[in-house]
Design an enzyme around this catalytic site. Structure first.
Site, PDB file in Angstrom:
ATOM      1  N   TYR A   1      -4.572  -4.278  -2.472  1.00 14.90           N
ATOM      2  CA  TYR A   1      -5.328  -3.122  -1.688  1.00 14.90           C
ATOM      3  C   TYR A   1      -5.052  -3.686   0.308  1.00 14.90           C
ATOM      4  O   TYR A   1      -5.574  -5.192   0.372  1.00 14.90           O
ATOM      5  CB  TYR A   1      -6.280  -3.032  -1.974  1.00 14.90           C
ATOM      6  CG  TYR A   1      -7.248  -2.100  -0.781  1.00 14.90           C
ATOM      7  CD1 TYR A   1      -7.219  -0.644  -1.475  1.00 14.90           C
ATOM      8  CD2 TYR A   1      -7.610  -2.461  -0.474  1.00 14.90           C
ATOM      9  CE1 TYR A   1      -7.856   0.514  -0.698  1.00 14.90           C
ATOM     10  CE2 TYR A   1      -8.260  -1.423   0.880  1.00 14.90           C
ATOM     11  CZ  TYR A   1      -8.178  -0.866   1.189  1.00 14.90           C
ATOM     12  OH  TYR A   1      -9.086   0.810   1.521  1.00 14.90           O
TER      13      TYR A   1
ATOM     14  N   GLU B   1      -4.125   3.393   4.856  1.00 15.24           N
ATOM     15  CA  GLU B   1      -4.989   2.952   3.578  1.00 15.24           C
ATOM     16  C   GLU B   1      -3.382   2.942   2.671  1.00 15.24           C
ATOM     17  O   GLU B   1      -3.086   3.434   2.495  1.00 15.24           O
ATOM     18  CB  GLU B   1      -5.390   3.556   2.312  1.00 15.24           C
ATOM     19  CG  GLU B   1      -6.614   2.758   2.144  1.00 15.24           C
ATOM     20  CD  GLU B   1      -7.791   3.557   1.309  1.00 15.24           C
ATOM     21  OE1 GLU B   1      -7.536   5.350   1.269  1.00 15.24           O
ATOM     22  OE2 GLU B   1      -9.118   3.123   0.770  1.00 15.24           O
TER      23      GLU B   1
END
Lengths: 388, 292
Positions: free
Chosen positions: A109, A197
């Protein structure tokens, strides 16, 4: 402002962030043509809507033949995709992104946000990619790596290395991760993003890093200097009443209750919603008519509130500072005359020229209900709803 | 006494020749505020507001000629960060920025610059600062305030007026009211302002009005638990706000389940702040606490 995944990837690619090869299609034929151009033997067909959780809702499919690409595109384009972020009504899919399948060895991530506590951009990374980062944050906060960036110098290589080593990357992957992060940081700052993101950020068989998914949100206050990003706005993804509101410089958010609200100032508007709830009812909207509210804007605001059939009563709460209450009262009266009002309207006016405003309301003969004080106003509107 | 500003404050207004700047500068003067200069590049040598206020091209010149120590900023968003930095460099000790809509990235640069210069910034996107009866440096309606001993600090404009209106109706005056602004990046936070009120001998208690989004209220509450010697009445706007929706202010958004009103109210209560559920109870609560 939000944009689609394929648009976010195009922004990132401009800064040298590696993204999978692919293109966007609005028909199954076009999807197959893209897959043929890409070559290979595995493709991914991904629904393009602003909400997350697309995979779980059936909006992301793997295809191992051109027939499967066509089948999946056929099924997804036009579908009503329901995810935990779309609400139960779901969102209609107009386009799919067709990409070459990737050789995924690890899923990480990576994100950048503005941290208010330090007034700086902060990099967030985790080795638990593909998961909902909010779940990771709740269950295992130590698994999230954070690095605050000093904007005067930008994201330094040592910071990126620190993150890369903590993610368990090694060898050649380290330098690739450093260039990935620095490119992503430049994309973030240059485009005035408020959120970036990449989830998952994947490591492939050759040790390369690729943004398998991408989400970007931009600072509305900075859009004036990014015409290219403004052009990516997809009005179909927005609530029609909120689009209409923005045309009149009104701050409007549709909610699900029965009491329509018109307030000046964001804080007071939220507080008004709160006190309606405390009085036993639910607000139908958030609406800030702003500091420079004119008669015309008051009328536009009224129109918006009344366009919602669920509204059983309206509460107008104005604390006049710069805005004069008599002017607001005139706007309300004018709007009530023009709009064929069929719900009760409770009006609370305080501050500059409040008395004159109340007198105008009382003399209008329109059955508007003037009330003094915030608590009394909420109580009155709740009574009115119950009586309606 | 009071915090931040008083009757001796000498104010310059950046953007005084714009419609907002001249309108509000005039209201400040009518309140009795000492507006000593205006700054608009290219308009130096002129005077505005019936010739009362001289205009300069730069802040540093205005400070040199008039000994201004506070700058009030009404410059449009694309140029506001530059204006803040010019003020910090120009020699004032306090900057109050009213401008709404400054890009966040610009504000981060301005924030860092101002900090390095050791100058205090209030705002942006705020109603300003008022010490009732002495100086009004902002866009709030002066007439709703009365001088007294309760401080008010808030992220919102009209909700601050609501609190002040409640206090005044109960006969409770205010020492100073500070709107810190609704943006994600602001010059002064709750903690900074609470600390000033704590040290002000003429403030007996503080109303603190927060809203959803961020963690500034939590940090202030934790600070207050350890340091604050005076009672704080707290309210958080947005108890009914849904997650993921920006409630007007750029900073007012519940993101990732964080920054909810319930969360903030719980932390504030646990830290000894008298939290009211209803925005209608702020003044009354202060009255009952101070009465004891």
């Amino acid at each position: 402002m939000k944009i689609h995944e394929y648009q976010a990837k195009s922004v990132l690619a401009k800064y040298g962030v590696p993204v999978p090869k692919g293109d966007v299609a609005d028909t199954p034929e076009r999807a197959v043509a893209i897959a043929k151009d890409l070559g290979g033997s595995v493709w991914v067909v991904k629904a393009q809507i602003h909400a997350g959780g697309r995979g779980k809702g059936g909006g992301v499919k793997l295809a191992r033949s051109f027939d499967e690409v066509a089948q999946h595109a056929q099924a997804i384009i036009g579908m009503n995709l329901v995810t935990h972020q779309t609400g139960p009504e779901g969102k209609r899919v107009k386009n799919v992104l067709v990409e070459a399948g990737q050789d995924i060895r690890r899923e990480l991530y990576f994100g950048i946000v503005i941290d208010r506590a330090t007034s700086s951009p902060v990099i967030m990374a985790s080795s638990e990619g593909g998961m909902d980062i909010e779940e990771v944050a709740a269950e295992n906060p130590d698994a999230i790596i954070k690095e605050t960036v000093d904007m005067a110098v930008g994201l330094m290589p040592f910071q990126a290395r620190k993150i890369a080593y903590r993610l368990g990357l090694e060898g050649k992957q380290i330098n690739r991760a450093v260039s990935f992060m620095q490119a992503a940081y430049r994309a973030f700052v240059d485009s005035d993003a408020s959120l970036l993101e990449v989830n998952p950020l994947i490591v492939d068989g050759t040790g390369g890093l690729t943004a398998l998914d991408a989400k970007m949100t931009f600072d509305d206050n900075a859009l004036y200097r990014h015409k290219d990003i403004q052009a990516m706005r997809d009005l179909d993804e927005e609530e029609p009443s909120e689009i209409e509101a923005s045309k009149h410089d009104l701050n409007f958010i549709k909610l699900t209750g029965t009491v329509g609200c018109m307030v000046n100032g964001a804080g007071l508007a939220m507080a008004t919603m709160d006190i309606i709830k405390l009085a036993g009812e639910e607000p139908a909207n958030f609406l800030d008519v702003g500091g420079g509210a004119t008669q015309e804007r008051v009328e536009a605001a009224f129109r918006l509130i009344l366009s919602d059939d669920a509204v059983k009563a309206v509460l107008i709460n104005i604390f006049g500072g710069i805005v004069r209450c008599d002017m607001i009262a005139r706007g309300v009266i004018e709007a009530a005359r023009n709009l064929d009002l069929d719900v009760p309207v409770v009006v609370r006016l305080e501050g500059t020229n409040a008395e004159e405003g109340l007198r105008l309301l009382n003399d209008s003969g329109l059955g508007l209900i003037p009330v003094q004080g915030l608590a009394a106003a909420a109580k009155r509107v709740a009574e009115v709803v119950k009586g309606a | 006494m009071s915090i931040l500003v008083n009757k001796n404050s000498r104010i310059l207004v950046q953007g005084i020749t714009g419609s907002q700047g001249s309108f509000h500068a005039e209201h400040c003067i009518n309140y009795g505020t000492r507006i000593v200069a205006g700054v608009t590049p290219g308009k130096g040598g002129t005077a505005v507001l019936e010739g009362q206020v001289p205009v300069y091209d730069t802040v540093s010149e205005a400070v040199q000629k008039t000994q201004a120590d506070v700058s009030l900023i009404f410059v449009p968003p694309p140029f506001a960060a530059d204006a803040i930095m010019e003020a910090a460099d120009g020699g004032v000790s306090l900057i109050v920025c009213i401008t709404e809509g400054i890009p966040t990235i610009d504000m981060i640069h301005a924030f860092n610059y101002v900090k390095k210069k050791g100058v205090r910034l209030v705002g942006p996107n705020c109603p300003g600062v008022i010490t009732p009866g002495e100086a009004k440096i902002g866009i709030m309606p002066g007439h709703i305030h009365i001088p007294g001993r309760v401080g008010v600090v808030s992220r919102s404009g009209t909700l601050t007026y609501e609190a002040v209106g409640q206090l005044t109706a109960l006969g409770i005056g205010q020492s100073t009211c500070v709107g810190i602004g609704g943006d994600p990046v602001i010059g002064s936070n709750f903690k900074d302002i609470l600390s000033l009120f704590n040290d002000d001998p003429d403030t007996d208690g503080v109303i603190m009005i927060g809203e959803i989004g961020g963690t500034a209220e939590d940090e202030a509450a934790i600070w207050a638990k350890a340091h604050m010697k005076k009672p704080i009445i707290g309210f958080i706007a947005g108890q009914t706000a849904p997650p993921g929706k920006r409630m007007g202010h750029a900073g007012a958004i519940i993101a990732g389940g964080k920054g909810t009103a319930a969360e903030k109210m719980e932390i504030m209560s646990a830290c000894g702040i008298h939290v009211v559920q209803s925005p209608a109870d702020m003044g009354q609560k202060m009255k009952s606490i101070l009465g004891n």
